[in-house]
Each structure stands twice: as structure tokens, then as C-alpha cells.
Design a protein around this motif. Sequence first.
Motif, mmCIF file in Angstrom:
data_model
loop_
_atom_site.group_PDB
_atom_site.id
_atom_site.type_symbol
_atom_site.label_atom_id
_atom_site.label_comp_id
_atom_site.label_asym_id
_atom_site.label_seq_id
_atom_site.Cartn_x
_atom_site.Cartn_y
_atom_site.Cartn_z
ATOM 1 N N ASN A 1 -55.669 99.167 -5.784
ATOM 2 C CA ASN A 1 -56.746 100.154 -5.150
ATOM 3 C C ASN A 1 -57.002 100.020 -3.820
ATOM 4 O OD1 ASN A 1 -58.727 102.015 -5.112
ATOM 5 N ND2 ASN A 1 -60.301 100.707 -5.799
ATOM 6 N N PHE A 2 -55.884 100.331 -3.019
ATOM 7 C CA PHE A 2 -55.880 100.357 -1.547
ATOM 8 C C PHE A 2 -55.045 101.542 -1.031
ATOM 9 C CE2 PHE A 2 -53.820 99.063 2.530
ATOM 10 C CZ PHE A 2 -55.129 98.234 3.043
ATOM 11 N N ALA A 3 -55.945 101.915 0.146
ATOM 12 C CA ALA A 3 -55.216 103.147 0.931
ATOM 13 C C ALA A 3 -55.737 103.140 2.159
ATOM 14 C CB ALA A 3 -55.880 104.429 0.096
ATOM 15 N N LEU A 4 -55.022 103.724 3.032
ATOM 16 C CA LEU A 4 -55.257 103.908 4.677
ATOM 17 C C LEU A 4 -54.952 105.203 5.112
ATOM 18 C CD1 LEU A 4 -53.507 100.704 5.951
ATOM 19 C CD2 LEU A 4 -56.048 101.064 5.743
ATOM 20 N N ASP A 5 -55.902 105.821 5.848
ATOM 21 C CA ASP A 5 -55.875 107.007 6.222
ATOM 22 C C ASP A 5 -54.758 106.804 7.764
ATOM 23 O OD1 ASP A 5 -56.958 106.358 8.913
ATOM 24 O OD2 ASP A 5 -58.962 106.855 8.142
ATOM 25 N N LEU A 6 -54.186 107.855 8.112
ATOM 26 C CA LEU A 6 -53.232 107.958 9.067
ATOM 27 C C LEU A 6 -53.711 107.206 10.465
ATOM 28 C CD1 LEU A 6 -51.639 111.685 8.520
ATOM 29 C CD2 LEU A 6 -50.839 109.326 7.733
ATOM 30 N N ARG A 7 -55.014 107.232 10.825
ATOM 31 C CA ARG A 7 -55.503 106.485 11.901
ATOM 32 C C ARG A 7 -55.587 105.269 11.692
ATOM 33 N NH1 ARG A 7 -59.107 107.919 16.343
ATOM 34 N NH2 ARG A 7 -60.328 106.231 16.871
ATOM 35 N N CYS A 8 -55.966 104.571 10.586
ATOM 36 C CA CYS A 8 -56.326 103.191 10.552
ATOM 37 C C CYS A 8 -54.973 102.362 10.231
ATOM 38 C CB CYS A 8 -57.078 102.814 9.272
ATOM 39 S SG CYS A 8 -58.787 103.507 9.534
ATOM 40 N N VAL A 9 -53.840 103.045 9.547
ATOM 41 C CA VAL A 9 -52.694 102.453 9.506
ATOM 42 C C VAL A 9 -51.851 101.885 10.863
ATOM 43 C CG1 VAL A 9 -50.934 104.309 9.245
ATOM 44 C CG2 VAL A 9 -50.607 102.376 7.754
ATOM 45 N N THR A 10 -52.303 102.600 11.727
ATOM 46 C CA THR A 10 -51.701 102.305 13.155
ATOM 47 C C THR A 10 -52.505 101.369 13.931
ATOM 48 O OG1 THR A 10 -52.357 104.447 13.854
ATOM 49 C CG2 THR A 10 -50.102 104.452 13.101
ATOM 50 N N LEU A 11 -53.656 100.937 13.554
ATOM 51 C CA LEU A 11 -54.518 100.136 14.403
ATOM 52 C C LEU A 11 -53.806 98.894 14.793
ATOM 53 C CD1 LEU A 11 -58.014 100.447 12.488
ATOM 54 C CD2 LEU A 11 -57.406 101.320 14.626
ATOM 55 N N PRO A 12 -53.820 98.464 16.089
ATOM 56 C CA PRO A 12 -53.260 97.321 16.494
ATOM 57 C C PRO A 12 -54.133 96.087 16.180
ATOM 58 C CG PRO A 12 -54.391 98.430 18.463
ATOM 59 C CD PRO A 12 -54.586 99.287 17.078
ATOM 60 N N HIS A 13 -53.208 94.965 15.704
ATOM 61 C CA HIS A 13 -53.856 93.809 15.299
ATOM 62 C C HIS A 13 -54.656 93.305 16.392
ATOM 63 C CE1 HIS A 13 -51.100 92.689 11.360
ATOM 64 N NE2 HIS A 13 -51.716 93.984 11.472
ATOM 65 N N THR A 14 -54.338 93.461 17.711
ATOM 66 C CA THR A 14 -55.117 92.767 18.605
ATOM 67 C C THR A 14 -55.614 93.850 19.714
ATOM 68 O OG1 THR A 14 -53.917 90.550 18.365
ATOM 69 C CG2 THR A 14 -54.966 90.965 20.566
ATOM 70 N N ALA A 15 -56.643 93.930 20.378
ATOM 71 C CA ALA A 15 -57.086 94.877 21.550
ATOM 72 C C ALA A 15 -57.876 94.117 22.386
ATOM 73 C CB ALA A 15 -57.838 95.870 20.523
ATOM 74 N N TRP A 16 -58.112 94.939 23.521
ATOM 75 C CA TRP A 16 -58.882 94.347 24.621
ATOM 76 C C TRP A 16 -59.963 95.532 24.829
ATOM 77 C CZ3 TRP A 16 -53.568 93.634 23.962
ATOM 78 C CH2 TRP A 16 -53.490 92.277 24.020
ATOM 79 N N GLN A 17 -61.054 94.814 25.279
ATOM 80 C CA GLN A 17 -62.107 95.989 25.697
ATOM 81 C C GLN A 17 -62.884 95.196 26.784
ATOM 82 O OE1 GLN A 17 -65.389 97.199 25.887
ATOM 83 N NE2 GLN A 17 -64.834 99.329 25.761
ATOM 84 N N LYS A 18 -63.484 95.773 27.802
ATOM 85 C CA LYS A 18 -64.217 95.312 28.928
ATOM 86 C C LYS A 18 -65.535 94.722 28.358
ATOM 87 C CE LYS A 18 -62.710 98.387 32.376
ATOM 88 N NZ LYS A 18 -63.157 99.662 33.483
ATOM 89 N N CYS A 19 -66.030 94.816 27.106
ATOM 90 C CA CYS A 19 -67.121 94.162 26.669
ATOM 91 C C CYS A 19 -66.849 92.788 26.489
ATOM 92 C CB CYS A 19 -67.576 94.972 25.314
ATOM 93 S SG CYS A 19 -66.725 94.489 24.051
ATOM 94 N N ASP A 20 -65.795 92.104 26.299
ATOM 95 C CA ASP A 20 -65.492 90.796 26.119
ATOM 96 C C ASP A 20 -64.211 90.353 26.952
ATOM 97 O OD1 ASP A 20 -64.328 88.305 24.747
ATOM 98 O OD2 ASP A 20 -66.250 88.953 23.173
ATOM 99 N N LYS A 21 -64.216 89.265 27.464
ATOM 100 C CA LYS A 21 -63.262 88.639 28.303
ATOM 101 C C LYS A 21 -61.932 88.158 27.695
ATOM 102 C CE LYS A 21 -65.411 84.127 28.869
ATOM 103 N NZ LYS A 21 -66.017 83.077 29.970
ATOM 104 N N HIS A 22 -62.296 88.047 26.205
ATOM 105 C CA HIS A 22 -61.144 87.689 25.257
ATOM 106 C C HIS A 22 -60.488 88.771 24.583
ATOM 107 C CE1 HIS A 22 -64.164 84.133 25.617
ATOM 108 N NE2 HIS A 22 -63.004 83.545 26.232
ATOM 109 N N SER A 23 -59.425 88.536 23.732
ATOM 110 C CA SER A 23 -58.771 89.510 22.955
ATOM 111 C C SER A 23 -59.674 89.652 21.919
ATOM 112 C CB SER A 23 -57.327 89.251 22.780
ATOM 113 O OG SER A 23 -57.377 87.911 21.956
ATOM 114 N N LEU A 24 -59.624 90.839 21.215
ATOM 115 C CA LEU A 24 -60.239 91.201 19.995
ATOM 116 C C LEU A 24 -59.332 91.238 18.769
ATOM 117 C CD1 LEU A 24 -62.657 93.793 21.680
ATOM 118 C CD2 LEU A 24 -63.232 91.535 21.018
ATOM 119 N N ARG A 25 -59.567 90.534 17.627
ATOM 120 C CA ARG A 25 -58.622 90.733 16.498
ATOM 121 C C ARG A 25 -59.132 91.552 15.545
ATOM 122 N NH1 ARG A 25 -54.893 87.169 15.646
ATOM 123 N NH2 ARG A 25 -55.277 87.238 13.486
#
Length: 420
Positions: A278-302
Motif C-alpha cells: 500500500n504505497f503510492a507517489l504522485d509525479l511531483r513527490c517521486v522526484t523530490l531530492p533527498h537533500t535540499a538547501w534553503q536560506k532558513c538554515d545554514k545546513h543541508s536539509l534531508r
Amino acid sequence: MSHLNTGGQGVLRLLPPLCECAWPPPFIEDTSHHEHPFTLLFRPKSFTCDACGTHGNNLSYICSTCNLQVHKKCLSLPRFFGINLHHHAISRNFFLCLHQHDSRTWDRGICYQKVNMEHGSYYCSKPDCNFAVHVNCAIENRGFFGLIELENEDEVEEHNKRLELLYNKPKDCITSVIKEIKVGEDVIAAEIKHISHGHNLTFSNEIKDNKHCNGCILPILSSFYYCSLCDFFLHKACAELPRKRLHWSLERPLTLRTNGQCSACADGAASLRCKDRNFALDLRCVTLPHTAWQKCDKHSLRLVYRDHNDYPLQHYCDICEERRDPNNWFYHCEVCDTSVHPKCVLGEHPFVKLGSNCTYKKHQHPLTFVQKIYYYPQCVDCGEPCQDLSLECVEHECNYIVHSKCIQPFDSVDSDSGSE
């Protein structure tokens, strides 16, 4: 055979037959899982299992040679695994003795919780790797992440060689190095030719505002390569990617379905569904990167697949301050305890680079991706103002503009890399 007991009061009680399997064996020896025998220890106090790192009570097995204390269930843990999340086999360890100058930060491959290397884990033994997973994360998710049990070191070597052929050699997207420079003790390619672009690319450490990588479309917040002739950028990590890469979900094929709820965001959109669970992903979520960066944090986000924190006040996004569903995927920084929605990190259109060109079969001129701020012309398709992502004609005398959503899916849109 039944037994009689007076119960201390002279009343005969019939007890069930004694079962030989009711008490665990005093010794267990299995050289395929550990080189020494384990001895049963019954002591009325809790302990921390040296195999899985979790607590146990009363009954355990010990190896006096290695000074280990483990659960009975952990005696048969596989010694080696192949896993889709990493390009080497991983090995079970009871504790990892690191050199005092070893400053590696261990990359938690499945969940975002810290891996205590003083207790049991599965880790990559290659000296230049920092991949590690909790024992229970590996065992409980072995089907989802395609874990393959390997019997011995010969199978490990064969598995690693197969992955080397599958991945091809690293950095093979860089077709040639024009110039090299030395930064500290490292030699870095200062100017390269890359398969994704027609011009030479130059290395830089000077972070540029509002620039996005043409490879992953994420912001440029680390070292990168750029084209001095046109608006083209690549993260250094993206430029050095191999041409072939094994995806973590390949052991579990996903089939396109027209309905169903996404397991990552709980959206009811069309999903890619696993037929075995019982597992499914939409086309947007299947391409989410495992690591991302954002100005709210100085470290990478997992990317994290479930929030195990039961405290309700923690279930909020630290960017938009709206509530997060703890069962949905989110991005997290373990150092700062930052938790955010994927869309708040990546934006509404994370894989579209504004200003990039494309062609559309229903219009004779090239189009460019735009997002209007002050002036909102009408969409030629629906007539509504173009306030969201749109495609606009590059010809100044042509007033053609259309919402991206009005021509989705982009079956008839061809991207133009801009290379010559």
C-alpha cells in the motif's frame, strides 16, 4: 508428561508438560554470523544491545571474547547487505573504532536520526564513504529499499564490482578538463567541457544571488561551474555526477495509476503505485531530492519520510508556520531541528528554471518560462491573468503568453538547453 504440584496447600494441581523449547539454548554458535560462540545470560536488569543499539531486558547473549551483549533475535542478523541507497555493500558492525582524527560526519541513509557508531549499525567500510544506517531501519525497510543479503566477502566484492559497472566511472559527464587549480591540498578542475553544454564551464566559489543550477534547478548555494558566454550554471556536485545511477526504488517498480492517494503528501492526484504494498507517489513527490538547501538554515536539509516526534507543537513548518502532517514527507535539519514543507523549500515549481527557453507545437516562436510580478497579461488559452508560472513568446512584437497549467502535461513542449 504432566506434573503434579500441591500449590503449597496440599491441593494437587495438574501442570502442563514441560516444553524443551520454552527456555533458550545456553550456547549458540553460528560462524556465518559471528566468529565466536554466544553464551546465554539471564540477569534481571536492562541492557543496550551491541547489535542493534536498542534496549533489552533480562535475557541476552554475550560474547566474552568480543565483550558483546545482544538480543537473541540479533544473533542471526546478516553480516552484509547490498542496498539501493548506496553504491557499495554495507557491513554490520557491533562498534566502530575510529581514528581520533577521523572527522567524518556519518550520512544517515534511511532516517534522519543520528547513528551511534559505538553500538550496532550497518555502514560502508570504504575509507572515503560516510554512509551508515540503523540496524532496525535496514531490517524493517529491507523490501522497500531493495536490501539484498550477501553471504560472504566474496559476494560483497562481486556486488561492488557489478555496481561499479552499473554506475560507470564517476565524473564521466565531464568530457575533458581544460585547466586545473590547487585549493589547499585538493586539485580542482578550474575549466571543463561538459556533456550538458556547448561552451566551456568555469569553476567558482563566489555564491551568486537568485541563480539556479541548470541540472537540478535548485539554488546555487555551494561551489559551481558557470558559462561566461550565457546564463548557464551547474553545481559542482551536479557536474561530477556519473551518467548512470541506480535509483533507490528500482527493486520495487511503480505503476502509473489515474487515482489514489500519494503516500508522501496525502494528495489525491494521479499516482505511481506499488502493486505489492500500500504505497503510492504522485509525479511531483517521486522526484523530490533527498537533500535540499534553503536560506532558513545554514545546513543541508534531508528528506524525511515520517515525523517520529509525538509532541503536537513540533508539527509546524518553520518557514510558513502552518501545520505539518507528521505522516507526510518533509525536510529536516537535525543540527538546528528545522522542519519544513517540501513546497516551502523547493517552491511551487522546483524543477523549472525561469528564463529557460522551449518550443511549443501550437506556437511558431520559441517560448520562455516567466513569472510575472507587476503586470499580469491575459492567458491566450483561458483568458485569466498570468499570475503564476507562464510561457511567454521571446519575440518582442508577439504578445503570446499562456499559463503553464493550461498546456500541462508538457507532452508538446521541448526544452532548449541554450547550448550551441
